[in-house]
Design an enzyme around this catalytic site. Structure first.
Site, PDB file in Angstrom:
ATOM      1  N   GLU A 277       0.824  -1.220   0.000  1.00 33.33           N
ATOM      2  CA  GLU A 277       0.000   0.000   0.000  1.00 33.33           C
ATOM      3  C   GLU A 277       0.854   1.264   0.000  1.00 33.33           C
ATOM      4  OE1 GLU A 277      -2.181  -0.533   3.722  1.00 33.33           O
ATOM      5  OE2 GLU A 277      -3.638  -1.787   2.706  1.00 33.33           O
ATOM      6  N   GLY A 279       2.220   4.988  -0.522  1.00 35.57           N
ATOM      7  CA  GLY A 279       1.748   6.341  -0.804  1.00 35.57           C
ATOM      8  C   GLY A 279       2.961   7.202  -1.097  1.00 35.57           C
ATOM      9  N   TYR A 320       5.607  17.498  12.191  1.00 36.67           N
ATOM     10  CA  TYR A 320       6.474  16.355  12.551  1.00 36.67           C
ATOM     11  C   TYR A 320       7.930  16.756  12.684  1.00 36.67           C
ATOM     12  CZ  TYR A 320       2.549  14.115  10.069  1.00 36.67           C
ATOM     13  OH  TYR A 320       1.316  13.743   9.605  1.00 36.67           O
ATOM     14  N   CYS A 348       0.426  33.660  10.919  1.00 36.15           N
ATOM     15  CA  CYS A 348       0.606  34.313  12.218  1.00 36.15           C
ATOM     16  C   CYS A 348       0.864  33.349  13.359  1.00 36.15           C
ATOM     17  CB  CYS A 348      -0.599  35.170  12.513  1.00 36.15           C
ATOM     18  SG  CYS A 348      -0.450  36.726  11.671  1.00 36.15           S
ATOM     19  N   GLU A 349       1.898  32.579  13.287  1.00 40.19           N
ATOM     20  CA  GLU A 349       2.360  31.839  14.456  1.00 40.19           C
ATOM     21  C   GLU A 349       3.768  31.306  14.198  1.00 40.19           C
ATOM     22  OE1 GLU A 349       1.008  27.686  15.112  1.00 40.19           O
ATOM     23  OE2 GLU A 349      -0.815  28.444  14.150  1.00 40.19           O
TER      24      GLU A 349
HETATM   25  N1  LLP Z   1      -1.400   1.796   4.551  1.00 36.05           N
HETATM   26  C1  LLP Z   1      -1.830   2.238   5.745  1.00 36.05           C
HETATM   27  C2  LLP Z   1      -2.724   1.386   6.532  1.00 36.05           C
HETATM   28  C3  LLP Z   1      -1.423   3.495   6.229  1.00 36.05           C
HETATM   29  O1  LLP Z   1      -1.844   3.901   7.425  1.00 36.05           O
HETATM   30  C4  LLP Z   1      -0.549   4.293   5.443  1.00 36.05           C
HETATM   31  C5  LLP Z   1      -0.115   5.610   5.903  1.00 36.05           C
HETATM   32  C6  LLP Z   1      -0.145   3.802   4.193  1.00 36.05           C
HETATM   33  C7  LLP Z   1      -0.585   2.543   3.787  1.00 36.05           C
HETATM   34  C8  LLP Z   1       0.776   4.563   3.287  1.00 36.05           C
HETATM   35  O2  LLP Z   1       2.043   4.643   3.829  1.00 36.05           O
HETATM   36  P1  LLP Z   1       3.287   5.253   2.983  1.00 36.05           P
HETATM   37  O3  LLP Z   1       3.598   4.313   1.863  1.00 36.05           O
HETATM   38  O4  LLP Z   1       2.850   6.575   2.486  1.00 36.05           O
HETATM   39  O5  LLP Z   1       4.383   5.339   3.968  1.00 36.05           O
HETATM   40  N2  LLP Z   1       1.102  12.398   7.257  1.00 36.05           N
HETATM   41  C9  LLP Z   1       2.299  11.649   7.542  1.00 36.05           C
HETATM   42  C10 LLP Z   1       2.197  10.229   7.073  1.00 36.05           C
HETATM   43  C11 LLP Z   1       1.026   9.475   7.654  1.00 36.05           C
HETATM   44  C12 LLP Z   1       0.949   8.074   7.132  1.00 36.05           C
HETATM   45  C13 LLP Z   1      -0.335   7.440   7.498  1.00 36.05           C
HETATM   46  N3  LLP Z   1      -0.528   6.108   7.002  1.00 36.05           N
HETATM   47  C14 LLP Z   1       3.487  12.370   6.915  1.00 36.05           C
HETATM   48  O6  LLP Z   1       3.299  13.443   6.345  1.00 36.05           O
HETATM   49  O7  LLP Z   1       4.611  11.911   7.011  1.00 36.05           O
END
Ligand code: LLP
Length: 421
Positions: A277, A279, A320, A348-349
């Site tokens: 999965e 992203g 983060y 503004c922060e």
């Molecule tokens: N599958 C599940 C169940 C997840 O919770 C996530 C990401 C992914 C796949 C995708 O993961 P990736 O391949 O992108 O690492 N907002 C944060 C990242 C939060 C990720 C949440 N879950 C950031 O900006 O680093």
């Protein structure tokens, strides 16, 4: 080959287009600039790594939900990983095959699960109440739901605590000692549930393939246990993809091939269909947030480059403490000196920074400055704080031309929420 390159005379290019020239042609700054060919290359790296395995690449839509990008990934053959009813609707709108979609989450609502059941997507079971709701949704939809158990394998992903999910105190997934309860519950609902696999997701930004391997070893053991009870399950879902090189400091990070090769034998030995999965690793490095320098100032002992972009468009550094690489799109004036700057926006922060303590040649007012690796979790996490409306998005097409792929949000869009009240 990477889409963003710096020429020897100091200009930043995206697939052959000078970013400074692009800045002159677009509607509003800041803006997100993507490379479509880079998205293709990133997808193909996973696809090639998975050759010889039954598999689904489920793009995690939360990373970036631009419809044009989704349609492109769908055309390349991607499935989709969804965490809300609206993400599910958008995936269907973009034409994703429901059988290659996975609905995930610790707080899925009954109405969202009904839609998932009607459409026939795979659903991950996260808790006892989630299982009850999935059974309820199956009854309402009159359809059996194919489910995977999201098992929390308790492996430390060695990442920022906000993006770690597979440890025992996490809000996600089921504890392994409760596995039998879930297997009995599935057996008790033969008309509503079909168990088809097991899922885990340890966390995001992982850059060591051993961590995936450790989790996969535990997961195939669970799968053996589950199969021993007569369940014919096929899918091993190992969750999100790899982290990426945010630092641009020459580190050699594992590739999708490295990742898949550490689990390949395990997957083959159990004749499993592997779901991954990703992203971030599909989309992050395909994009920059392109900003303009409003001015440079010094207070006390600190120097600041103030830009038009901010934490509203890109919140990862504020949220983060994430590092995203920053550079100027054109050479600084000849007499410019190198100094250490915080790169900040107009919000503004004091949490409003894109980079801290960066060594930069003092940029001229009006010059372009990019924040790299802004394709994942940047636009999708953007807000309208301080009424900084969400920026437009553009990509460089396969033929090297520039195209808008999302309109800028406008002030009028905001007023619409108050119309006819
Ligand atoms: N599958 C599940 C169940 C997840 O919770 C996530 C990401 C992914 C796949 C995708 O993961 P990736 O391949 O992108 O690492 N907002 C944060 C990242 C939060 C990720 C949440 N879950 C950031 O900006 O680093």
């Amino acid at each position: 080959q990477h889409c963003f390159t710096k020429s020897s005379d100091g200009y930043l290019y995206c697939e052959g287009l000078k970013v400074e020239d692009v800045m002159e042609t677009v509607e509003r700054r800041p803006f997100y600039l993507y490379s479509k060919p880079q998205i293709t290359r990133n997808y193909e790296a996973y696809e090639e790594a998975l050759e010889g395995l039954n598999s689904i690449i489920g793009y995690a839509i939360k990373a970036n939900n631009n419809l044009k990008i989704l349609e492109h990934l769908r055309q390349l053959g991607s499935g989709a990983v969804l965490v809300s009813g609206n993400e599910l609707r958008l995936a269907l709108h973009a034409g994703f095959d429901p059988k290659r979609c996975i609905f995930n989450g610790n707080g899925k609502l009954l109405e969202e699960l009904v839609l998932a059941a009607q459409e026939g997507v795979l659903v991950n079971v996260d808790s006892e109440f989630d299982l009850e709701n999935i059974v309820g949704a199956a009854k309402i939809a009159g359809k059996k739901v194919n489910v995977l158990l999201r098992i929390n394998p308790d492996v430390d992903p060695q990442v920022h605590p906000y993006v770690a999910t597979g440890n025992k105190n996490s809000k996600f997934g089921i504890r392994n000692e409760k596995l039998q309860w879930f297997l009995d519950a599935v057996k008790a609902h033969p008309n509503e549930l079909k168990l088809v696999g097991a899922h885990c997701h340890l966390g995001s930004t992982i850059t060591k393939v051993d961590i995936f391997r450790d989790a996969a070893v535990l997961m195939v053991n669970y799968i053996d246990e589950i199969r021993a009870q007569g369940f014919e399950i096929d899918y091993l879902n190992i969750g999100g993809g790899l982290g990426i090189d945010y630092y641009h400091a020459g580190a050699v990070l594992p590739t999708p091939r490295d990742l898949i090769n550490t689990v390949r034998e395990l997957v083959l030995s159990r004749d499993l269909n592997l779901i991954i999965e990703p992203g971030r690793s599909l989309i992050a490095n395909t994009c920059c947030l392109v900003n303009r320098v409003t001015g440079v100032k010094t207070n006390g002992t600190k120097n600041f480059v103030v830009i038009d972009g901010s934490m509203a468009e890109l919140i990862r550094p504020s949220l983060y403490d994430a590092y995203q690489h920053i550079e100027l799109v054109s050479p600084a004036p000849e007499d410019a000196e190198v100094s250490t700057f915080d790169v900040v926006g107009p919000v503004c922060e004091s949490a409003d920074f894109l980079g801290k303590e960066r060594e930069l040649l003092t940029p001229a007012k009006g010059s372009g400055l990019v924040v790299h690796d802004a394709g994942a979790y940047c636009m999708s996490m953007a807000s309208t704080y301080n009424l900084k409306m969400r920026p437009p998005e553009y990509w460089v097409e396969d033929d090297g031309s520039i195209a808008k792929i999302r309109h800028a949000e406008t002030f009028e869009d905001h007023l619409r929420f108050f119309k006819d009240l």
